[in-house]
Scaffold this motif. Structure first.
Motif, short mmCIF file in Angstrom:
data_model
loop_
_atom_site.label_atom_id
_atom_site.label_comp_id
_atom_site.label_asym_id
_atom_site.label_seq_id
_atom_site.Cartn_x
_atom_site.Cartn_y
_atom_site.Cartn_z
N LEU A 47 0.83 -1.20 0.00
CA LEU A 47 0.00 0.00 0.00
C LEU A 47 0.87 1.25 0.00
O LEU A 47 2.02 1.20 0.42
CB LEU A 47 -0.87 0.03 1.26
CG LEU A 47 -1.71 -1.19 1.59
CD1 LEU A 47 -2.34 -1.03 2.97
CD2 LEU A 47 -2.78 -1.38 0.55
N PRO A 48 0.30 2.38 -0.41
CA PRO A 48 1.03 3.63 -0.23
C PRO A 48 1.33 3.86 1.25
O PRO A 48 0.49 3.57 2.11
CB PRO A 48 0.06 4.69 -0.77
CG PRO A 48 -0.84 3.95 -1.69
CD PRO A 48 -1.00 2.58 -1.09
N ALA A 49 2.51 4.34 1.55
CA ALA A 49 2.87 4.58 2.95
C ALA A 49 1.85 5.48 3.62
O ALA A 49 1.47 6.53 3.09
CB ALA A 49 4.26 5.20 3.03
N GLY A 50 1.38 5.06 4.78
CA GLY A 50 0.39 5.83 5.51
C GLY A 50 -1.04 5.60 5.06
O GLY A 50 -1.98 6.08 5.70
N GLY A 51 -1.21 4.87 3.98
CA GLY A 51 -2.56 4.55 3.52
C GLY A 51 -3.18 3.50 4.41
O GLY A 51 -2.51 2.56 4.83
N SER A 52 -4.45 3.66 4.73
CA SER A 52 -5.11 2.70 5.61
C SER A 52 -6.62 2.81 5.46
O SER A 52 -7.13 3.80 4.92
CB SER A 52 -4.73 2.95 7.08
OG SER A 52 -5.26 4.19 7.53
N LYS A 53 -7.32 1.82 5.98
CA LYS A 53 -8.77 1.91 6.01
C LYS A 53 -9.20 3.14 6.81
O LYS A 53 -10.17 3.81 6.46
CB LYS A 53 -9.37 0.65 6.65
CG LYS A 53 -9.25 -0.61 5.83
CD LYS A 53 -9.96 -1.76 6.52
CE LYS A 53 -9.82 -3.07 5.75
NZ LYS A 53 -10.56 -4.17 6.39
N ALA A 54 -8.46 3.43 7.88
CA ALA A 54 -8.79 4.58 8.73
C ALA A 54 -8.78 5.86 7.92
O ALA A 54 -9.69 6.71 8.05
CB ALA A 54 -7.81 4.67 9.89
N ASN A 55 -7.79 6.04 7.09
CA ASN A 55 -7.69 7.24 6.26
C ASN A 55 -8.84 7.29 5.25
O ASN A 55 -9.45 8.35 5.03
CB ASN A 55 -6.35 7.27 5.54
CG ASN A 55 -6.17 8.51 4.69
OD1 ASN A 55 -6.25 9.62 5.19
ND2 ASN A 55 -5.92 8.33 3.40
N GLY A 56 -9.12 6.15 4.62
CA GLY A 56 -10.23 6.12 3.66
C GLY A 56 -11.57 6.41 4.32
O GLY A 56 -12.41 7.13 3.75
N ILE A 57 -11.76 5.86 5.50
CA ILE A 57 -13.01 6.09 6.23
C ILE A 57 -13.20 7.58 6.52
O ILE A 57 -14.31 8.12 6.42
CB ILE A 57 -13.03 5.26 7.53
CG1 ILE A 57 -13.32 3.79 7.20
CG2 ILE A 57 -14.06 5.80 8.52
CD1 ILE A 57 -13.19 2.86 8.39
N SER A 58 -12.12 8.26 6.89
CA SER A 58 -12.22 9.68 7.22
C SER A 58 -12.71 10.51 6.04
O SER A 58 -13.36 11.54 6.23
CB SER A 58 -10.87 10.20 7.71
OG SER A 58 -9.92 10.25 6.67
N LYS A 59 -12.42 10.06 4.81
CA LYS A 59 -12.91 10.79 3.63
C LYS A 59 -14.43 10.77 3.58
O LYS A 59 -15.08 11.73 3.13
CB LYS A 59 -12.33 10.19 2.35
CG LYS A 59 -10.82 10.09 2.31
CD LYS A 59 -10.15 11.44 2.49
CE LYS A 59 -8.64 11.29 2.48
NZ LYS A 59 -7.96 12.59 2.71
N ILE A 60 -15.02 9.67 4.03
CA ILE A 60 -16.48 9.53 4.04
C ILE A 60 -17.09 10.25 5.22
O ILE A 60 -18.04 11.03 5.07
CB ILE A 60 -16.87 8.04 4.05
CG1 ILE A 60 -16.48 7.38 2.72
CG2 ILE A 60 -18.37 7.88 4.31
CD1 ILE A 60 -16.68 5.88 2.68
N THR A 61 -16.55 10.02 6.42
CA THR A 61 -17.15 10.61 7.62
C THR A 61 -17.02 12.13 7.61
O THR A 61 -17.93 12.84 8.07
CB THR A 61 -16.52 10.03 8.88
OG1 THR A 61 -15.09 10.19 8.84
CG2 THR A 61 -16.84 8.55 9.01
N ASP A 62 -15.91 12.65 7.07
CA ASP A 62 -15.76 14.11 6.98
C ASP A 62 -16.79 14.70 6.02
O ASP A 62 -17.38 15.75 6.29
CB ASP A 62 -14.36 14.47 6.51
CG ASP A 62 -13.29 14.20 7.56
OD1 ASP A 62 -13.66 13.91 8.72
OD2 ASP A 62 -12.10 14.28 7.23
N LYS A 63 -16.99 14.01 4.91
CA LYS A 63 -17.94 14.52 3.89
C LYS A 63 -19.38 14.48 4.40
O LYS A 63 -20.17 15.39 4.11
CB LYS A 63 -17.81 13.70 2.61
CG LYS A 63 -18.40 14.36 1.37
CD LYS A 63 -18.03 13.61 0.12
CE LYS A 63 -18.53 14.31 -1.14
NZ LYS A 63 -17.86 15.59 -1.40
N LEU A 64 -19.71 13.44 5.16
CA LEU A 64 -21.09 13.29 5.65
C LEU A 64 -21.31 14.00 6.98
O LEU A 64 -22.45 14.18 7.41
CB LEU A 64 -21.44 11.81 5.79
CG LEU A 64 -21.50 11.01 4.48
CD1 LEU A 64 -21.87 9.56 4.77
CD2 LEU A 64 -22.48 11.62 3.50
N GLY A 65 -20.23 14.36 7.66
CA GLY A 65 -20.36 15.12 8.90
C GLY A 65 -20.73 14.32 10.13
O GLY A 65 -21.32 14.86 11.07
#
Length: 261
Positions: free
Chosen positions: A181-199
């Motif tokens: 994976l890209p360094a620092g890439g994780s499910k946690a990072n991907g999840i934050s893209k969704i939770t931030d967008k949905l608030g």
């Protein structure tokens, strides 16, 4: 949205039992969550084409795939994080020297850099029971976005790769294979893209997982639940531990955290 929550589920060992089937109690629980107004999503290391059937069965169109490198919200791609192409070229050259096969994966397909069926590839991918194996195309990684690779090597062999390739993270998912994976890439990072967008506030975020690639997710998500059949590192990272997946673990966990009765 004060009472609405979002729940992320890993697939293998979490939504799917050891026979790669969705337990009846799990399927009912997913639909019960949705009926109560909650947002249900998937967070997996799998490629999108490896769990299309699961998305259709559970009617889920929001997901984090490739361990966070390809994120879809309600059917729309909202984030991608491909591997560094120059570093991937160097990794390929090193892997060839060491006779460690690689499978390259983009959003639509996967191809290997070895022409014949390789024991490590067939043995490990068979465990996913996705009915698909990579075909031979050693140049597949060139001039396209590759979100994840599978590097096939025995346990311990990845340590030298970790030391030499700082652009990548190496996470073992099978005795014969690691995710690249890209360094620092994780499910946690991907999840934050969704939770931030949905608030969604952190108190309304939930995640279920069992594997080493779930550790960051289980640490980050406020209401995290590890499966009883999970890795010890996953259990240690989670706020709660439920029963095994084949013992109605999803339903039990959702009841434990108060999302279902």
């Amino acid at each position: 949205m004060s009472e609405q929550s979002i729940i992320f589920f890993d697939i293998d060992g979490t939504l799917l039992d050891h026979n790669k089937e969705i337990p009846a109690s799990t399927k009912k629980a997913i639909f019960d969550l949705r009926e109560r107004g909650h947002e249900v999503a998937i967070a997996t290391g799998r490629a999108p084409f490896m769990f299309e059937d699961i998305r259709k069965e559970l009617e889920i169109d929001t997901y984090v795939s490739y361990n966070g490198q390809y994120v879809v919200l309600r059917g729309e791609v909202i984030y991608t994080n491909p591997l560094n192409p120059d570093a991937l070229k160097t990794l390929t050259e090193r892997a060839i020297e060491k006779e460690n096969p690689i499978v390259y994966m983009d959003a639509d397909d996967m191809h290997s850099n070895v022409p014949e069926e390789h024991e490590y590839i067939t043995t490990s991918i068979k465990t996913l029971q996705v009915g698909k194996f990579p075909s031979f195309d050693p140049a597949y990684y060139q001039n396209r976005e590759i979100y994840q690779c599978l590097l096939f090597c025995l346990e311990g062999a990845e340590q030298q790769y970790e030391a030499d390739f700082k652009d990548f993270d190496f996470i073992r998912w099978h005795p014969m294979s690691v995710d690249v994976l890209p360094a620092g890439g994780s499910k946690a990072n991907g999840i934050s893209k969704i939770t931030d967008k949905l608030g969604f506030p952190k108190e309304r975020q939930y995640a279920f997982g069992d594997g080493l690639n779930d550790v960051e997710m289980l640490k980050q998500i406020y209401n995290s639940v590890a499966m009883g059949n999970g890795e010890e590192e996953a259990k240690a990272a989670a706020r709660h531990v439920t029963k095994n997946v084949d013992e109605d673990g999803i339903l039990h966990g959702l009841q434990m955290v108060g999302l279902l009765d």
